[in-house]
Design a protein around this motif. Structure first.
Motif, PDB file in Angstrom:
ATOM      1  N   HIS A 168       1.181   2.064 -10.608  1.00 35.81           N
ATOM      2  CA  HIS A 168       1.682   3.071  -9.672  1.00 35.81           C
ATOM      3  C   HIS A 168       3.063   3.557 -10.109  1.00 35.81           C
ATOM      4  O   HIS A 168       3.351   4.765 -10.090  1.00 35.81           O
ATOM      5  CB  HIS A 168       1.780   2.488  -8.256  1.00 35.81           C
ATOM      6  CG  HIS A 168       0.488   2.490  -7.506  1.00 35.81           C
ATOM      7  ND1 HIS A 168       0.019   3.587  -6.826  1.00 35.81           N
ATOM      8  CD2 HIS A 168      -0.440   1.520  -7.316  1.00 35.81           C
ATOM      9  CE1 HIS A 168      -1.130   3.303  -6.247  1.00 35.81           C
ATOM     10  NE2 HIS A 168      -1.436   2.040  -6.532  1.00 35.81           N
ATOM     11  N   ALA A 169       3.917   2.613 -10.477  1.00 38.38           N
ATOM     12  CA  ALA A 169       5.287   2.962 -10.869  1.00 38.38           C
ATOM     13  C   ALA A 169       5.291   3.899 -12.079  1.00 38.38           C
ATOM     14  O   ALA A 169       6.101   4.840 -12.146  1.00 38.38           O
ATOM     15  CB  ALA A 169       6.078   1.693 -11.182  1.00 38.38           C
ATOM     16  N   ALA A 170       4.385   3.664 -13.024  1.00 36.46           N
ATOM     17  CA  ALA A 170       4.319   4.502 -14.221  1.00 36.46           C
ATOM     18  C   ALA A 170       3.970   5.946 -13.864  1.00 36.46           C
ATOM     19  O   ALA A 170       4.391   6.893 -14.555  1.00 36.46           O
ATOM     20  CB  ALA A 170       3.286   3.940 -15.197  1.00 36.46           C
ATOM     21  N   ILE A 171       3.222   6.133 -12.782  1.00 36.11           N
ATOM     22  CA  ILE A 171       2.861   7.478 -12.331  1.00 36.11           C
ATOM     23  C   ILE A 171       3.997   8.104 -11.527  1.00 36.11           C
ATOM     24  O   ILE A 171       4.307   9.296 -11.677  1.00 36.11           O
ATOM     25  CB  ILE A 171       1.575   7.428 -11.478  1.00 36.11           C
ATOM     26  CG1 ILE A 171       0.381   6.998 -12.346  1.00 36.11           C
ATOM     27  CG2 ILE A 171       1.305   8.770 -10.803  1.00 36.11           C
ATOM     28  CD1 ILE A 171      -0.880   6.682 -11.552  1.00 36.11           C
ATOM     29  N   LEU A 172       4.643   7.297 -10.671  1.00 34.20           N
ATOM     30  CA  LEU A 172       5.628   7.831  -9.737  1.00 34.20           C
ATOM     31  C   LEU A 172       7.012   8.049 -10.343  1.00 34.20           C
ATOM     32  O   LEU A 172       7.718   8.989  -9.963  1.00 34.20           O
ATOM     33  CB  LEU A 172       5.752   6.897  -8.526  1.00 34.20           C
ATOM     34  CG  LEU A 172       4.547   6.852  -7.596  1.00 34.20           C
ATOM     35  CD1 LEU A 172       4.821   5.925  -6.427  1.00 34.20           C
ATOM     36  CD2 LEU A 172       4.195   8.249  -7.084  1.00 34.20           C
ATOM     37  N   LYS A 173       7.411   7.199 -11.261  1.00 33.03           N
ATOM     38  CA  LYS A 173       8.768   7.303 -11.802  1.00 33.03           C
ATOM     39  C   LYS A 173       9.060   8.695 -12.373  1.00 33.03           C
ATOM     40  O   LYS A 173      10.111   9.286 -12.055  1.00 33.03           O
ATOM     41  CB  LYS A 173       8.996   6.231 -12.869  1.00 33.03           C
ATOM     42  CG  LYS A 173      10.436   6.198 -13.382  1.00 33.03           C
ATOM     43  CD  LYS A 173      10.642   5.102 -14.424  1.00 33.03           C
ATOM     44  CE  LYS A 173      12.069   5.128 -14.948  1.00 33.03           C
ATOM     45  NZ  LYS A 173      12.288   4.115 -16.016  1.00 33.03           N
ATOM     46  N   PRO A 174       8.177   9.268 -13.198  1.00 27.04           N
ATOM     47  CA  PRO A 174       8.463  10.622 -13.713  1.00 27.04           C
ATOM     48  C   PRO A 174       8.573  11.662 -12.605  1.00 27.04           C
ATOM     49  O   PRO A 174       9.353  12.617 -12.730  1.00 27.04           O
ATOM     50  CB  PRO A 174       7.255  10.912 -14.625  1.00 27.04           C
ATOM     51  CG  PRO A 174       6.684   9.578 -14.967  1.00 27.04           C
ATOM     52  CD  PRO A 174       6.938   8.714 -13.777  1.00 27.04           C
ATOM     53  N   LYS A 175       7.825  11.502 -11.516  1.00 25.47           N
ATOM     54  CA  LYS A 175       7.887  12.463 -10.415  1.00 25.47           C
ATOM     55  C   LYS A 175       9.236  12.398  -9.704  1.00 25.47           C
ATOM     56  O   LYS A 175       9.832  13.432  -9.390  1.00 25.47           O
ATOM     57  CB  LYS A 175       6.743  12.205  -9.428  1.00 25.47           C
ATOM     58  CG  LYS A 175       5.360  12.508  -9.993  1.00 25.47           C
ATOM     59  CD  LYS A 175       4.279  12.399  -8.928  1.00 25.47           C
ATOM     60  CE  LYS A 175       2.928  12.840  -9.470  1.00 25.47           C
ATOM     61  NZ  LYS A 175       1.871  12.853  -8.434  1.00 25.47           N
ATOM     62  N   PHE A 176       9.703  11.183  -9.448  1.00 25.18           N
ATOM     63  CA  PHE A 176      11.028  11.031  -8.832  1.00 25.18           C
ATOM     64  C   PHE A 176      12.105  11.586  -9.752  1.00 25.18           C
ATOM     65  O   PHE A 176      13.056  12.234  -9.296  1.00 25.18           O
ATOM     66  CB  PHE A 176      11.295   9.560  -8.503  1.00 25.18           C
ATOM     67  CG  PHE A 176      10.747   9.118  -7.177  1.00 25.18           C
ATOM     68  CD1 PHE A 176      11.581   8.957  -6.082  1.00 25.18           C
ATOM     69  CD2 PHE A 176       9.387   8.876  -7.011  1.00 25.18           C
ATOM     70  CE1 PHE A 176      11.086   8.560  -4.852  1.00 25.18           C
ATOM     71  CE2 PHE A 176       8.873   8.478  -5.785  1.00 25.18           C
ATOM     72  CZ  PHE A 176       9.729   8.321  -4.699  1.00 25.18           C
ATOM     73  N   GLU A 177      11.964  11.337 -11.052  1.00 24.76           N
ATOM     74  CA  GLU A 177      12.965  11.815 -12.007  1.00 24.76           C
ATOM     75  C   GLU A 177      13.025  13.333 -12.033  1.00 24.76           C
ATOM     76  O   GLU A 177      14.111  13.921 -12.147  1.00 24.76           O
ATOM     77  CB  GLU A 177      12.660  11.266 -13.395  1.00 24.76           C
ATOM     78  CG  GLU A 177      12.965   9.774 -13.529  1.00 24.76           C
ATOM     79  CD  GLU A 177      12.563   9.205 -14.877  1.00 24.76           C
ATOM     80  OE1 GLU A 177      11.776   9.879 -15.604  1.00 24.76           O
ATOM     81  OE2 GLU A 177      13.004   8.093 -15.210  1.00 24.76           O
ATOM     82  N   ILE A 178      11.878  13.990 -11.914  1.00 27.67           N
ATOM     83  CA  ILE A 178      11.851  15.458 -11.900  1.00 27.67           C
ATOM     84  C   ILE A 178      12.685  15.989 -10.738  1.00 27.67           C
ATOM     85  O   ILE A 178      13.538  16.872 -10.911  1.00 27.67           O
ATOM     86  CB  ILE A 178      10.397  15.973 -11.795  1.00 27.67           C
ATOM     87  CG1 ILE A 178       9.684  15.829 -13.136  1.00 27.67           C
ATOM     88  CG2 ILE A 178      10.359  17.438 -11.336  1.00 27.67           C
ATOM     89  CD1 ILE A 178       8.196  16.092 -13.071  1.00 27.67           C
TER      90      ILE A 178
END
Length: 419
Positions: free
Chosen positions: A309-319
């Motif tokens: 889950h973190a691998a999917i969500l981290k880039p979204k938060f970073e954007i």
């Protein structure tokens, strides 16, 4: 280097506004239909749990889980949640798919049966403390039961304990809702000092109850995620074992509509809740409990799953955070917290501008959480808080939505200053 909006001349603000309107109108021409209103997992996250549908049998601990019985959950599932929450299995009740049901039903129990004292329905007034900004579903429960909500400001390490310790001197203050780890929407995790001060509180109301909604207990998006002190380890130290009711679920671990929830409480509270459940249900969905145990096996299985889950969500938060930093930093019109986990980013804009930001976003095709929803009764007196939910949109759509949001924040603040 960015210039503070409040230091710009009228001519500079008008030029800024014109440039922003050009960008804004370009977005409007795209006819976007993007939803950032609720913290829903994206399809790629839901796909991670498709293996739940491959359950090989329906026997758990020698019991056919398709049949009646086992009111408080099958032993293997109780153990899985006990390991997750760092408590004993005897202090766990496995519930339905949503922890919201557990919270709602427990408050109802307090009104009908009481919590060791007179039923709350017999009182002239019941008040609850609400850390703000906070979770709108907590506020909705309070409104349903006609509980008067009292705002408590959130600080960088949790709710303002000086305010809380003063408010609990009032015997009509019966409890508090909170999200202690990666709070909704701020992303703040309560510090050890705050957890300890909560655990040792001596409210005037002997039946004071804290609903410890630990919804994001394993929802880190970075390797060095926040650590939350286990309040059940320290409650006995202060003789407050019965004060906290903790809930959690797999809603954002597996499937929001078909997960498993759990409640953690003291021996006394577990006994009282099971007495009520014995009248309310035969058992919750044991087949689903068993599916989750088969899928995860143990706590390590859950933690490994959450890394995906973190691998999917981290880039979204970073954007989103990169857009906020690049567009809004240094202009004196917005502030935000960079969370290490959870599902939201809390954005505070110039007072009196949040509703206008919401309107501008909606007109251009991006739906945000209703402005004001993060406060009791939907009233944000400063009209400043916006809850950003970056999890559902695909990355390309999220990138556009975050850029548009920043344009709208700047436009709304420029409008206000131009008056």
């Amino acid at each position: 280097m960015s210039k503070l909006y409040t230091e710009m001349t009228k001519e500079e603000l008008l030029n800024e506004q014109a440039a922003l309107l050009e960008r804004y109108n370009a977005f409007k021409e795209k006819n976007l239909q993007l939803d950032m209103s609720r913290g829903k997992p994206g399809k790629d996250q839901l796909d991670l749990s498709d293996g739940l549908n491959a359950c090989s049998n329906y026997v758990s601990d020698g019991v056919d889980v398709r049949n009646y019985g086992i009111l408080d959950g099958i032993p293997s599932c109780k153990k899985l949640f006990a390991d997750l929450m760092q408590v004993e299995p005897k202090n766990v009740i496995i519930g339905p798919s949503s922890s919201l049901n557990l919270m709602f039903d427990y408050i109802g129990q307090c009104f009908i049966e009481g919590a060791g004292d007179k039923p709350w329905s017999q009182l002239d007034e019941v008040k609850f403390l609400c850390p703000v900004p906070g979770y709108d579903r907590h506020f909705t429960i309070c409104e349903y039961y006609n509980i008067k909500m009292i705002n408590v400001p959130m600080k960088d390490d949790g709710p303002d304990m000086d305010v809380i310790e003063e408010l609990i001197k009032d015997e009509s203050v019966k409890g508090m809702f909170c999200v202690p780890k990666y709070s909704n929407p701020t992303g703040i995790t309560f510090s050890d000092e705050v957890v300890d001060r909560i655990a040792k509180m001596k409210p005037a109301a002997k039946d004071f109850r804290i609903i410890w909604d630990n919804a994001y207990c394993v929802h880190d998006i970075v390797d060095d995620g926040d650590k939350l002190m286990n309040i059940f380890d320290i409650l006995p130290k202060y003789g407050n074992e019965d004060m906290v009711i903790e809930v959690c679920s797999t809603a954002k671990i597996t499937f929001p509509g078909a997960g498993v929830s759990a409640l953690v409480a003291s021996d006394n509270n577990i006994s009282a809740i099971k007495k009520r459940l014995n009248c309310q249900v035969i058992s919750y969905d044991k087949m689903n409990q068993h599916r989750h145990v088969e899928f995860f096996k143990d706590l390590n299985g859950v933690l490994e799953h959450m890394k995906k889950h973190a691998a999917i969500l981290k880039p979204k938060f970073e954007i989103v955070l990169n857009h906020l930093e690049n567009e809004l930093a240094g202009k004196g019109i917005a502030s935000w917290f960079n969370p290490k986990g959870g599902y939201f980013i809390s954005l505070d804009v110039m007072n009196g501008c949040a509703k206008r930001v919401g309107e501008l976003c909606k007109e251009a095709g991006v739906v945000l959480t209703t402005v004001g929803a993060t406060y009791p009764y939907g009233i944000d007196e400063n009209d400043s808080n916006i809850r950003i939910a970056p999890t559902l949109p695909p990355v390309a759509e999220l990138d556009m939505a975050a850029e548009l949001l920043c344009i709208c924040v700047q436009l709304a603040c420029a409008e206000k200053l131009l008056g």
